[in-house]
Design an enzyme around this catalytic site. Structure first.
Site, PDB file in Angstrom:
ATOM      1  N   GLU A  57       0.109  -0.956   5.853  1.00 14.30           N
ATOM      2  CA  GLU A  57       0.953  -0.216   6.469  1.00 14.30           C
ATOM      3  C   GLU A  57       1.151   1.192   6.830  1.00 14.30           C
ATOM      4  O   GLU A  57       1.256   1.498   7.903  1.00 14.30           O
ATOM      5  CB  GLU A  57       2.534  -0.528   6.082  1.00 14.30           C
ATOM      6  CG  GLU A  57       3.686  -0.369   7.092  1.00 14.30           C
ATOM      7  CD  GLU A  57       4.278   1.034   6.926  1.00 14.30           C
ATOM      8  OE1 GLU A  57       4.997   1.222   7.933  1.00 14.30           O
ATOM      9  OE2 GLU A  57       3.791   1.796   6.119  1.00 14.30           O
TER      10      GLU A  57
ATOM     11  N   ASP B  79       0.925  -1.186   0.046  1.00 15.51           N
ATOM     12  CA  ASP B  79       0.032   0.109   0.107  1.00 15.51           C
ATOM     13  C   ASP B  79       0.929   1.381   0.019  1.00 15.51           C
ATOM     14  O   ASP B  79       2.088   1.418   0.202  1.00 15.51           O
ATOM     15  CB  ASP B  79      -1.056  -0.139   1.337  1.00 15.51           C
ATOM     16  CG  ASP B  79      -0.346   0.068   2.551  1.00 15.51           C
ATOM     17  OD1 ASP B  79       0.754  -0.690   2.428  1.00 15.51           O
ATOM     18  OD2 ASP B  79      -0.611   0.911   3.501  1.00 15.51           O
TER      19      ASP B  79
HETATM   20 ZN   LIG Z   1       6.944   2.166   3.981  1.00 16.02          ZN
END
Ligand SMILES: [Zn+2]
Ligand SMILES: [Zn+2]
Lengths: 480, 480
Positions: free
Chosen positions: B167, B100
């Site tokens: 993340e 992501d």
């Molecule tokens: Zn990163």
């Protein structure tokens, strides 16, 4: 010379009619702070002007120009100048009031519709926006005029009126108007004024009438500390660079102690200490520490000594830290090192303090304290705005008359008070006319002037009308 | 045992193809922080899964459940677990990455379309969102696999993969997944893992490769001071009551000095001082005070001594004041006494500090400093969240292998660094697997990971691919 008995009697017997007058005034939502209500402020001006004319007052609606609000250019509501009586043997008293009000929505928490005057017969409260601030006092003056007209009585003094519609939004344009009407000489509306009476404040409590003879001034400061070019991540740069917030908090912590002592050298020291006699005045005021704590909703009075607490509010300077611009202010947790932060604080001033005397002391102190920090960030201090304090001579006949009138109407000695806040127009009148100014409140300390469920007690409205009229007679009777 | 020459050669000759792979990945706008892009994060997971499968990796897409974002319930993007090789004679290395990316709009100030990889042939920069964070490193691993497949080479180690798509939005669901795959015994995806390699950080500068062996932890605090029941007018109550802001600023001023020393007793003292040998390490890093000052955009380094500045960032705790909730934060001048104010600050922790050891010291100190103020306001201190610091053993073969690989590819000794921030998954891997974790960055310090015009230099991408492959060979060669 107290007011004639028929004056007092007429006021009592026409109380319901006078309350209807207040209801008519409250029904016009003359909110100066909302662009969409501007028409209503103008409507209120015309309504008031009509009332004054019908009661024999010569008036002029004075255009104050335009201003910008919410990005919109708006015409300012007109001010009303009025004149009644030109007898050179009589004193001339200038009356000030404002016919605009604070915003109000039922959804703010009002129990009733804010712009419909509700008479609570159980408590005697007249509830509605503007009831006490400041339509009640203005209606009080109209009631005095109507009583005299109905009874065919001559007023004991000449009157001048100055009513504005922008008080709740900074009184735009008013200062210039006052100064110009004073400077004009024989053609000015305020020529020959002997004193000023303003009814736009409140008793200290809900029991004892008061006269107010002092207001604090203000110096407002912005301390700007900046260092990095952008906000930083505290993980990346914490303990590697000088952080502006650390410096700013250090500076802000050096301004005032938790018990209110101002740490800027020379500020507290500029004010002469109160002697025992003056302390007695404060001890004798009908306002207790419990009243202060009730009003703020917390047992946080700065001292257990009544005179200390009341003098802290009325005759001492105070320094309050308001907040910080540029730092993280939201809920939750953000690990930012803000790049540029501006601390806001202000000092309430009392004589002989003025912004001109105080500001250099503050700037110098902050700069020297910042130097001690050995930070590589940059400091700048700005004085955002300021106003001088005001104190009137309470031995003047203007106060003597108000004291006698209070005794006559309320059978009580009024508290003589100074207030912590500012009513800037007071200083403008005092300085430009050079005459004594009296603050003669009609409402009580719990009226909630800018709050929800604003009210004026029926008795304060009716006795207050008597008070205003009686004050004119007492003023006329004293040989100045 | 360096990587075979044909591996290095293949990477060089297929550079354009590998860049096209990165372009394909950047073209999927897998922004985890925007509800409207969630489908693209899922699409990215399937694209990556397809690549892994085609290169011989056994995978499983793992559903992580749902969460609420912007008031909307959304399915979390799946995590990808992967496995390649089960030779008990080989070491097993777990690779982590995230597919992501941060949000990006051209209107934020990008010079090019953020989701179209642009190759700047003059500077050699590959510009696009995710190029360096963290699609470049993931593509690097795919490039290593493709090279081996194409050349018919066997990998020198067993690999395990853990790729996530959340993340940039708190890694929701990942910790539980890691812990459960570790606890499962013989059926867990992470069984038998000998060490972990994470490529999700950056060189200190744009010149010298680095390995990162430490991250700071965090304790985040909220100091709440309250007194009156509502906000007060400073004119009415200044110097009559204890003001919460005065108390809060006094407390916040007692936490840290302008040069970063933490004043809470026991906090700085918990960290052993660096001896001369350790200081030498910091002095030898290819990162100067000028680099720090360039990065922050101001000449505000906390010291003129390089080791002091770098240790402040890497191996010392730091305390940053973030802001105040509940005070005036706008532009302009407001004369409010705020009723309830909450100061926010956090401490970055280093071993042996943990939130459990630090938080009681902070709370106790604040309470005792507040007692000294003699204020009638009320204090409460909350610990909002925290995380432990992490430091790896740099003598471990995992680091030895990475150092040798760096020397082989870049002909340079890597900087061994600790970072000031946190990458929470690092600690999760280290604690749940109980193995050595290595942070092996691909990109440079000026890549602008979360910023506009994010880039990865072509040389970092291609040499970085060689570095990752070479690291596997060096790891395999060391007798553990
Ligand atoms: Zn990163
Ligand atoms: Zn008012």
């Amino acid at each position: 010379m107290p007011a004639p008995a028929q004056f007092v009697e007429f006021v009592d017997t026409h109380a319901d009619k006078f309350i209807q007058r207040l209801a008519d005034a409250v029904a016009i939502p003359s909110v100066s702070g909302e662009a969409g209500r501007r028409e209503d402020v103008v409507k209120m001006a015309h309504w008031l002007n009509g009332q004054l004319n019908s009661l024999g007052v010569t008036t002029e609606l004075r255009d104050l120009g335009k201003h910008v609000m919410d990005g919109q250019e708006l015409s300012l509501p007109p001010a009303i100048l009025g004149r009644m009586g030109d007898d050179p043997k009589k004193k001339t008293i200038l009356i000030y009031g404002h016919f605009d009000v604070q915003p109000a929505f039922k959804s703010d928490g009002w129990d009733t519709e804010p712009f419909k005057l509700v008479i609570d017969s159980k408590t005697g409260r007249l509830i509605g926006r503007g009831s006490t601030d400041d339509k009640g006092p203005i209606m009080g003056w109209l009631n005095v005029l109507e009583t005299h007209k109905s009874l065919g009585l001559e007023l004991p003094v000449n009157l001048r009126f100055c009513f504005e519609g922008m008080e709740e939004s900074g009184s735009e344009g008013l200062d210039d108007l006052i100064v110009s009407e004073t400077k004009k000489g024989k053609e000015g509306w305020f020529d020959g004024v002997d004193c000023v009476c303003i009814s736009d404040n409140y008793w200290l409590n809900d029991r004892t009438p008061c006269l107010t003879y002092g207001l604090r001034g203000l110096s407002y400061f912005k301390i700007v500390v900046q260092g990095p070019a952008r906000d930083l991540h505290s993980g990346m740069f914490g303990r590697a660079v000088h952080e502006p917030m650390t410096d700013l908090i250090a500076l802000m912590s050096k301004l005032v102690t938790p018990d209110g002592k101002i740490l800027v050298p020379g500020v507290d020291e500029m004010v002469p200490a109160a002697d025992d006699e003056e302390k007695k005045i404060y001890n004798s005021l009908d306002y207790s520490i419990a009243d202060v704590e009730d009003a703020v909703g917390g047992k946080i009075a700065i001292s257990a000594d009544k005179a200390t607490v009341l003098m802290g509010r009325m005759r001492m300077p105070s320094l309050s830290l308001h907040g910080i611009e540029g730092a993280f202010y939201g809920a939750g947790a953000k690990t930012v090192i803000p790049a540029k932060v501006s601390g806001k604080f202000s000092i309430r001033l009392v004589p002989p303090q003025t912004p001109d005397k105080i500001n250099p002391l503050v700037v110098k102190y902050l700069e020297s304290e910042f130097a001690k920090l050995n930070s590589k960030n940059q400091l700048s201090v700005e004085c955002l705005h300021g106003g001088k304090p005001w104190v009137a001579d309470i031995k003047h006949w203007n106060y003597e008359a108000a004291i006698k009138a209070t005794q006559a109407v309320y059978k009580k000695q009024p508290d003589l008070t100074r207030e912590g806040g500012s009513i800037p127009v007071t200083l403008t009148f005092a300085e430009s006319l050079g005459v004594n100014v009296l603050l003669l409140p009609m409402g009580r300390g719990d009226d909630g002037a800018h709050s929800t469920n604003e009210k004026l007690d029926r008795s304060n409205y009716i006795e207050g009308t008597k008070l205003l009229g009686t004050y004119l007679y007492e003023a006329a009777a004293i040989s100045a």
